[in-house]
Structures are given as C-alpha cells and as structure tokens.
Design a protein around this motif. Sequence first.
Motif, short mmCIF file in Angstrom:
data_model
loop_
_atom_site.label_atom_id
_atom_site.label_comp_id
_atom_site.label_asym_id
_atom_site.label_seq_id
_atom_site.Cartn_x
_atom_site.Cartn_y
_atom_site.Cartn_z
N SER A 1 -6.18 2.25 -2.78
CA SER A 1 -5.12 3.26 -2.26
C SER A 1 -4.36 4.01 -3.57
O SER A 1 -3.57 5.08 -3.14
N ASN A 2 -4.44 3.29 -4.59
CA ASN A 2 -3.51 4.20 -5.71
C ASN A 2 -4.27 5.27 -6.41
O ASN A 2 -3.52 5.73 -7.41
N ILE A 3 -5.42 5.53 -6.16
CA ILE A 3 -6.28 6.77 -6.59
C ILE A 3 -5.83 8.02 -5.85
O ILE A 3 -6.36 7.78 -4.62
N ARG A 4 -5.36 8.87 -6.36
CA ARG A 4 -5.11 10.03 -5.33
C ARG A 4 -5.87 11.12 -5.93
O ARG A 4 -5.67 11.76 -6.99
N LYS B 1 -15.08 0.36 8.54
CA LYS B 1 -14.89 1.47 7.76
C LYS B 1 -14.54 0.78 6.35
O LYS B 1 -13.67 0.06 5.84
N HIS C 1 3.75 4.53 -7.44
CA HIS C 1 2.63 4.91 -7.89
C HIS C 1 2.69 5.13 -9.54
O HIS C 1 1.80 4.61 -10.32
N ASN D 1 5.87 8.15 -5.17
CA ASN D 1 5.56 8.25 -6.36
C ASN D 1 6.19 7.25 -7.38
O ASN D 1 5.64 7.05 -8.39
N GLY E 1 0.78 3.98 -2.30
CA GLY E 1 0.16 4.84 -3.42
C GLY E 1 0.67 6.38 -3.28
O GLY E 1 0.84 6.90 -4.43
N PHE E 2 1.28 6.73 -2.35
CA PHE E 2 1.70 8.18 -2.09
C PHE E 2 3.41 8.12 -2.22
O PHE E 2 3.80 8.91 -2.36
N GLN F 1 0.92 -1.26 -0.02
CA GLN F 1 0.09 0.01 -0.12
C GLN F 1 0.95 1.21 0.18
O GLN F 1 1.03 1.94 0.93
N PRO G 1 -9.19 7.97 13.28
CA PRO G 1 -8.59 8.61 12.37
C PRO G 1 -8.86 10.25 12.38
O PRO G 1 -7.89 11.15 11.93
#
Lengths: 476, 45
Positions: free
Chosen positions: B28-31, B22, A67, A64, A61-62, A59, A354
């Motif tokens: 998660s890879n869509i920003r 939740k 991604h 780069n 995704g942030f 996980q 959160p």
Amino acid sequence: MALIDKKKLSKLKQKANDLLNRSLDQHVTLAVTGLSRSGKTAFITSLVNQLVNEGNNSQLGFFNVVHQGRFIAAKRVPQKHLHIGRFEYDRGMSAFSQGEPTWPEPTHGISEMRLAIRYQPKESLLKYATDTATLYVDITDYPGEWLLDLPMLNQTFEQWSKQTAQLLATQPRFKSAETFIEKVNKIDPFAKVDEQILADLSREYTQLLLHFRHELGMSVIQPGRFILPGELEDAPILQFFPFTNFEDIDKNAYQNASDDCFIGMLRARFIEYKERVVKAFYKEHFVNFDRQIVLADCLTPLNNGPESFADLKMAMTMIMQSFSYGQSSLLTRLFAPKIDKLLFAATKADHVTPEQHKNLVRLLDQLVYQTQHQLNYDVIQMKTLALASVKTTQSGKSRYQGQDIPVLRGKRAENSELITVFPGAVPSKLPEQEFWEKETFNYISFSPFEPVGQHECLPHLRMDQVMQFLLGDKMK
Amino acid sequence: MNELDEKYKQQILFENNNFIAKKTCLPSNIRMEQVMQFLLGDKMK
C-alpha cells in the motif's frame, strides 16, 4: 556555584524551548457530520484508531506524513471544551473488538475529542525552529440534521409552516401525516392556548419526523433538533409544529395575535427556537470549525426508492447553504465562519464492488455540485470521495457463466450469514422514472467481518486520503 | 451474462466456494503517481 548556573541555564533553555514549541504548535478543528445513520461514529472511531495505532499494520500510504516517515505518534489528550460530551472512542472500539463484532451504538447530539499528533516538519518554516511539532486536532461530532435548520433563520413562522405543510401533504409523507394535519386544522388558532394539547401535538409531530427518517428513509427533517434533542428533551422550546392551515386564517388577526393564543405561542416558540437553538449552534460551534467532513450514505436512499433519494438531494442542498459564504449568505452576515476545506464522502464504499466506486462518487457529486453554481466556493476547497471507515468485506471474483465477475465476501448485517455476492451496480446518475417502475435497488448491509484488537488498526478504504485532504497541509 | 449487460446490473448471489480473493499487487505504500513522477516527470516539465 557554576553547577547551579549550569542547571539554571539548562532549565531556562528547556523553558524557552517549551514556550517556543507551544507557540509553534498547530491546531485544527475538524467537524464531522452526516445525516443520522451515515456512519459518523464509525468514522471518528476509525480516524482516531488509525492515528493512535499508526505503525501497527496501518494502511495510510496516501497520508504524506506517514508515507514520508515523518509521523511520530498520536495520542488522545483532554478535550478543549469541558461542557461538551466526550466522544466515546473506547465504546466504539469495544464494539469492533468483541468476539462477534458489531457496529457501535450511534451518538446523539454533539461530542468532542482532542488528538495530539507528533511529527517531524519537513517543508514548513517550523523545520528551522524545531525537530518535532505537534498538531492538535479537535474533532467535533454533530448531527447533520442541525444544519438543515439553517434555512429556517431566513423564514417567518408563516413561511416555514407553509413550506412544511406542503411537504407533509406530499407522498410518501402524507400517508402517515394525514391524521396529524386533520388535528392541527381543527384547532382554533386564536383561542387561548392549552399547553397540554400543544405538547401532545408536538410529540405527535416529533414521532412523525422520526417515522419519516427511520421508516421512510427521508432526509429533510425540520426542525432537526426534534429527532436529536440532546439536553433539550421535553423543553418547551421544542414543543411547536407547523400550522398547516394558514390559507384559512385572517392575516391581520395573525399579525396581532398575542403569545397566549395557539398560533401566537407556536410563533413565539418558533422564534425562540431559531434564536436559542439554531443561532446558538452556529455561534458557539460552527464558526470555530476549520475543516468539515460531511458523510452521506447514498446506497440506503437508493434502496428506499426515488422519493427517498430526491429527499436526500433536497437535504444536501439545504446543508450546502451552511457552506456558502457568498455575499448574500446569511451565515456571513451573522457569524463569518472560517471553514477552508470541505470533504463530502460517500460512506459504505465497501458495500459495493471496487469498480462501482467511481459511480458512487459521481452520484454524490450530483447531490453536492448541483447547487454549486448558485454558491460561492472561492474560499473553500472541496472534494468528494467514496470511503469505508471500517471495511467489512473482502473483494474478489467469482466465475459466472464462463466469466469472472467482481464480487464481495462479507457477513450480512441481519443474520451474520457469510455470503459471496455481486451486490448490484451503482447508477452514475439517478435512474429515470421508468426504471423505478420495473426495478428496485437492493444493496445488502454488512456487519464488521472479524474482531480487531483494541490496539490494532481497523481495515478501511481511503481513510488515508481523507486524512491527507483534511490534515495534510498542516503537517508539511 | 445478460443480467450484467443491463443498464443497472442487479444483485447475484454466489456459492461461498466460488470466491477467489483479490490479490494486492503492490504494497500500500508504493504509489503510482510517485513512480510516474520519478520516471517521467522531468521529461514533461
């Protein structure tokens, strides 16, 4: 003949390519620190785990490079310094992957590990020279307590003793330090030293520091090496303590005291400690760090009460001095470090719901930025965020008096009981005295939820943002 | 809800069957920032 030439040519080409790649490879030395029990071992284990297992349900995704699909692979490679202990990644992963997962055993002292990350360059000049590039990341793990020693370099034994004596004479420390102070005050500072008494009192002072840290939750522990001595355990260089009765001694006699009287030997060892331990750390390690992450657990000090939180604040201020490279900085004058990115992370973000993360970061901001106006950060890029290196809870909602309340589900660390809980709000700033008189904070500690396979990615919160900040610009 | 209206909301324990996990709305890879950049970025130069 032509065939040999072709072979030779191909070999030569390969060699040239290797040489080019080697010169194009990039290095970054990432330092990971935090006061003890802030989650350094879990952080490094998770960082390595996410990178070497990328693609296996990761996980990130942030981050780069992941991604954009340019991340190829990462692996552990032999570390740079052979005289430094290796970070025990496999032991950390075993703790997370066993039937009933636990937190890994904390590390003591300094350790190192090297990762090689293969990726496709996209924006940097590297893309014209090579299809794939390698970023070598040297990860160094060292106790945050060692940074607390930096201010000592600027102090004489007298100044340090007076400052520490004042700290010892204040609650909550005083309650347990009273007997020690009485014993030190009974010493004739100019009598010939009895090394056994010195060793006993040093041991007692070390026990006090351990008690302050682990029982009272205090953060300002000096000298930092006393509670995490590493290879220096039982060495005379760690056998000294603050002299608590400076007000009553003759200044001239103190100046002229020889090294074989009590006060003389305490002073000599203090000076030796600064030279051989504190300066050595900055010279050998600190100057080589490019990037730094400081981990801070803000929740436990809130549980421990206002004194503990105030102490964390003081410790963070002291730690910040290691990163202030202004003109007046002792560091610049002595060693000229080169850290250009500094990340402060509030750990255990998964221990609160959160919507409380924002407050957790605000609280950390106050600890970190309060001293910023005194410091010069022109050369350092700074960021604060809330993270969970290994996520131990699941977030959701519960019905409460007709409304939906954000809650967490996880296993209590103390008895592994599965609970559903709203763990309490996080204050965006430190509460006033009147709040502490009526209420206390009581955040729950969670243990890892379920075992994760050795080659699976650990669940986390914001590790990808950490990687993007610390490594992203090197992998363009 | 009184407890939750206080300045620093205190801890509340729930029964384990009173839990709705939740849902993750987006992979998660869509920003979001990239979505916004694509849809609105050129209009805000």
